[in-house]
Design a protein around this motif. Structure first.
Motif, PDB file in Angstrom:
ATOM      1  N   VAL A   5      10.908  -3.542  -7.341  1.00 29.14           N
ATOM      2  CA  VAL A   5      10.285  -4.853  -7.185  1.00 29.14           C
ATOM      3  C   VAL A   5       8.866  -4.656  -6.653  1.00 29.14           C
ATOM      4  O   VAL A   5       8.683  -4.165  -5.528  1.00 29.14           O
ATOM      5  N   GLU A   6       7.882  -5.062  -7.466  1.00 32.11           N
ATOM      6  CA  GLU A   6       6.487  -4.954  -7.059  1.00 32.11           C
ATOM      7  C   GLU A   6       6.048  -6.203  -6.295  1.00 32.11           C
ATOM      8  O   GLU A   6       6.569  -7.299  -6.523  1.00 32.11           O
ATOM      9  N   SER A   7       5.063  -6.023  -5.426  1.00 27.38           N
ATOM     10  CA  SER A   7       4.452  -7.142  -4.710  1.00 27.38           C
ATOM     11  C   SER A   7       3.030  -6.755  -4.338  1.00 27.38           C
ATOM     12  O   SER A   7       2.653  -5.580  -4.431  1.00 27.38           O
ATOM     13  N   GLY A   8       2.268  -7.757  -3.913  1.00 29.36           N
ATOM     14  CA  GLY A   8       0.915  -7.489  -3.426  1.00 29.36           C
ATOM     15  C   GLY A   8      -0.198  -7.837  -4.382  1.00 29.36           C
ATOM     16  O   GLY A   8      -1.375  -7.706  -4.047  1.00 29.36           O
ATOM     17  N   GLY A   9       0.164  -8.256  -5.594  1.00 26.86           N
ATOM     18  CA  GLY A   9      -0.872  -8.642  -6.533  1.00 26.86           C
ATOM     19  C   GLY A   9      -1.534  -9.952  -6.128  1.00 26.86           C
ATOM     20  O   GLY A   9      -1.091 -10.631  -5.200  1.00 26.86           O
ATOM     21  N   GLY A  10      -2.606 -10.290  -6.829  1.00 20.58           N
ATOM     22  CA  GLY A  10      -3.303 -11.539  -6.538  1.00 20.58           C
ATOM     23  C   GLY A  10      -4.675 -11.571  -7.152  1.00 20.58           C
ATOM     24  O   GLY A  10      -5.005 -10.748  -8.007  1.00 20.58           O
ATOM     25  N   LEU A  11      -5.463 -12.524  -6.688  1.00 21.40           N
ATOM     26  CA  LEU A  11      -6.830 -12.715  -7.167  1.00 21.40           C
ATOM     27  C   LEU A  11      -7.796 -12.177  -6.115  1.00 21.40           C
ATOM     28  O   LEU A  11      -7.678 -12.521  -4.929  1.00 21.40           O
ATOM     29  N   VAL A  12      -8.731 -11.353  -6.543  1.00 17.77           N
ATOM     30  CA  VAL A  12      -9.700 -10.769  -5.617  1.00 17.77           C
ATOM     31  C   VAL A  12     -11.047 -10.683  -6.319  1.00 17.77           C
ATOM     32  O   VAL A  12     -11.108 -10.557  -7.553  1.00 17.77           O
ATOM     33  N   GLN A  13     -12.102 -10.752  -5.554  1.00 16.93           N
ATOM     34  CA  GLN A  13     -13.445 -10.612  -6.124  1.00 16.93           C
ATOM     35  C   GLN A  13     -13.762  -9.143  -6.381  1.00 16.93           C
ATOM     36  O   GLN A  13     -13.220  -8.241  -5.723  1.00 16.93           O
ATOM     37  N   ALA A  14     -14.656  -8.922  -7.316  1.00 16.00           N
ATOM     38  CA  ALA A  14     -15.091  -7.560  -7.597  1.00 16.00           C
ATOM     39  C   ALA A  14     -15.614  -6.902  -6.320  1.00 16.00           C
ATOM     40  O   ALA A  14     -16.316  -7.541  -5.536  1.00 16.00           O
ATOM     41  N   GLY A  15     -15.234  -5.661  -6.133  1.00 13.28           N
ATOM     42  CA  GLY A  15     -15.597  -4.937  -4.923  1.00 13.28           C
ATOM     43  C   GLY A  15     -14.570  -5.028  -3.822  1.00 13.28           C
ATOM     44  O   GLY A  15     -14.659  -4.293  -2.832  1.00 13.28           O
ATOM     45  N   GLY A  16     -13.597  -5.912  -3.987  1.00 10.68           N
ATOM     46  CA  GLY A  16     -12.570  -6.095  -2.984  1.00 10.68           C
ATOM     47  C   GLY A  16     -11.438  -5.084  -3.102  1.00 10.68           C
ATOM     48  O   GLY A  16     -11.482  -4.156  -3.919  1.00 10.68           O
ATOM     49  N   SER A  17     -10.417  -5.292  -2.281  1.00  8.62           N
ATOM     50  CA  SER A  17      -9.285  -4.367  -2.221  1.00  8.62           C
ATOM     51  C   SER A  17      -7.961  -5.119  -2.273  1.00  8.62           C
ATOM     52  O   SER A  17      -7.878  -6.282  -1.846  1.00  8.62           O
ATOM     53  N   LEU A  18      -6.963  -4.445  -2.756  1.00  9.61           N
ATOM     54  CA  LEU A  18      -5.585  -4.929  -2.726  1.00  9.61           C
ATOM     55  C   LEU A  18      -4.679  -3.722  -2.524  1.00  9.61           C
ATOM     56  O   LEU A  18      -5.018  -2.603  -2.928  1.00  9.61           O
ATOM     57  N   ARG A  19      -3.522  -3.963  -1.909  1.00  9.04           N
ATOM     58  CA  ARG A  19      -2.509  -2.920  -1.817  1.00  9.04           C
ATOM     59  C   ARG A  19      -1.233  -3.424  -2.462  1.00  9.04           C
ATOM     60  O   ARG A  19      -0.657  -4.412  -2.009  1.00  9.04           O
ATOM     61  N   LEU A  20      -0.821  -2.739  -3.500  1.00  8.32           N
ATOM     62  CA  LEU A  20       0.434  -3.052  -4.155  1.00  8.32           C
ATOM     63  C   LEU A  20       1.561  -2.254  -3.515  1.00  8.32           C
ATOM     64  O   LEU A  20       1.369  -1.107  -3.111  1.00  8.32           O
ATOM     65  N   SER A  21       2.718  -2.877  -3.452  1.00  6.63           N
ATOM     66  CA  SER A  21       3.915  -2.206  -2.964  1.00  6.63           C
ATOM     67  C   SER A  21       4.993  -2.278  -4.032  1.00  6.63           C
ATOM     68  O   SER A  21       5.048  -3.233  -4.811  1.00  6.63           O
ATOM     69  N   CYS A  22       5.839  -1.299  -4.039  1.00  2.00           N
ATOM     70  CA  CYS A  22       6.973  -1.273  -4.959  1.00  2.00           C
ATOM     71  C   CYS A  22       8.187  -0.829  -4.150  1.00  2.00           C
ATOM     72  O   CYS A  22       8.281   0.329  -3.734  1.00  2.00           O
ATOM     73  N   ALA A  23       9.086  -1.774  -3.921  1.00  7.84           N
ATOM     74  CA  ALA A  23      10.292  -1.494  -3.140  1.00  7.84           C
ATOM     75  C   ALA A  23      11.431  -1.126  -4.076  1.00  7.84           C
ATOM     76  O   ALA A  23      11.674  -1.823  -5.071  1.00  7.84           O
ATOM     77  N   ALA A  24      12.115  -0.058  -3.752  1.00  7.81           N
ATOM     78  CA  ALA A  24      13.203   0.434  -4.594  1.00  7.81           C
ATOM     79  C   ALA A  24      14.542   0.280  -3.899  1.00  7.81           C
ATOM     80  O   ALA A  24      14.651   0.474  -2.687  1.00  7.81           O
ATOM     81  N   SER A  25      15.542  -0.055  -4.675  1.00 11.36           N
ATOM     82  CA  SER A  25      16.906  -0.092  -4.156  1.00 11.36           C
ATOM     83  C   SER A  25      17.567   1.248  -4.436  1.00 11.36           C
ATOM     84  O   SER A  25      17.112   2.021  -5.282  1.00 11.36           O
ATOM     85  N   GLY A  26      18.649   1.526  -3.739  1.00 10.34           N
ATOM     86  CA  GLY A  26      19.379   2.751  -4.014  1.00 10.34           C
ATOM     87  C   GLY A  26      19.013   3.877  -3.074  1.00 10.34           C
ATOM     88  O   GLY A  26      17.898   3.945  -2.570  1.00 10.34           O
ATOM     89  N   ARG A  27      19.943   4.768  -2.854  1.00 12.03           N
ATOM     90  CA  ARG A  27      19.759   5.869  -1.912  1.00 12.03           C
ATOM     91  C   ARG A  27      19.134   7.087  -2.544  1.00 12.03           C
ATOM     92  O   ARG A  27      18.913   8.076  -1.872  1.00 12.03           O
ATOM     93  N   THR A  28      18.813   7.020  -3.845  1.00  7.72           N
ATOM     94  CA  THR A  28      18.263   8.187  -4.523  1.00  7.72           C
ATOM     95  C   THR A  28      16.763   8.094  -4.746  1.00  7.72           C
ATOM     96  O   THR A  28      16.204   8.880  -5.487  1.00  7.72           O
ATOM     97  N   PHE A  29      16.106   7.138  -4.101  1.00 13.32           N
ATOM     98  CA  PHE A  29      14.676   6.927  -4.323  1.00 13.32           C
ATOM     99  C   PHE A  29      13.896   8.204  -4.111  1.00 13.32           C
ATOM    100  O   PHE A  29      13.005   8.528  -4.889  1.00 13.32           O
TER     101      PHE A  29
END
Length: 122
Positions: A5-29
């Motif tokens: 499951v990804e999160s952290g996307g959005g709208l940002v101006q050029a030159g800006g920053s974002l951090r995406l996260s990807c959460a995984a289920s399961g014990r084998t990540f």
């Protein structure tokens, strides 16, 4: 089976920053290499970054090298994509994926998230 499951996307101006996260289920990540891909409207899905299961090796597309950083926290079953100095051409849906090798080929990855939209305005 791994669910992503990804999160952290959005709208940002050029030159800006974002951090995406990807959460995984399961014990084998921690046994999976992880990758980030993106797909812009009308374009094919393209490789962005990948990281080995241990985090010891990382790979980047030339277009993002020096601006994006991939990392992972196996204790939290999460992989991150820190995106700095964003450009309008970075606009796309970003997907995380899990596979046995940290490679650039999308077909190598077995599990995929649903994606998160990143929009960079000029």
């Amino acid at each position: 089976q791994v669910q992503l499951v990804e999160s952290g996307g959005g709208l940002v101006q050029a030159g800006g920053s974002l951090r995406l996260s990807c959460a995984a289920s399961g014990r084998t990540f921690s046994s999976y290499a992880m990758g980030w891909f993106r797909q812009a409207p009308g374009k094919e899905r393209e490789f962005v970054a990948a990281i080995s299961w241990s985090g010891g090796r990382t790979y980047y597309a030339d277009s993002v090298k020096g601006r994006f950083t991939i990392s992972r926290d196996n204790a939290k079953n999460t992989v991150y994509l820190q995106m700095n100095s964003l450009k309008p051409e970075d606009t796309a849906v970003y997907y995380c994926a899990a596979g046995m090798m940290a490679v650039t080929t999308a077909t190598t990855y077995r599990y995929w998230g649903q994606g998160t939209q990143v929009t960079v305005s000029s």
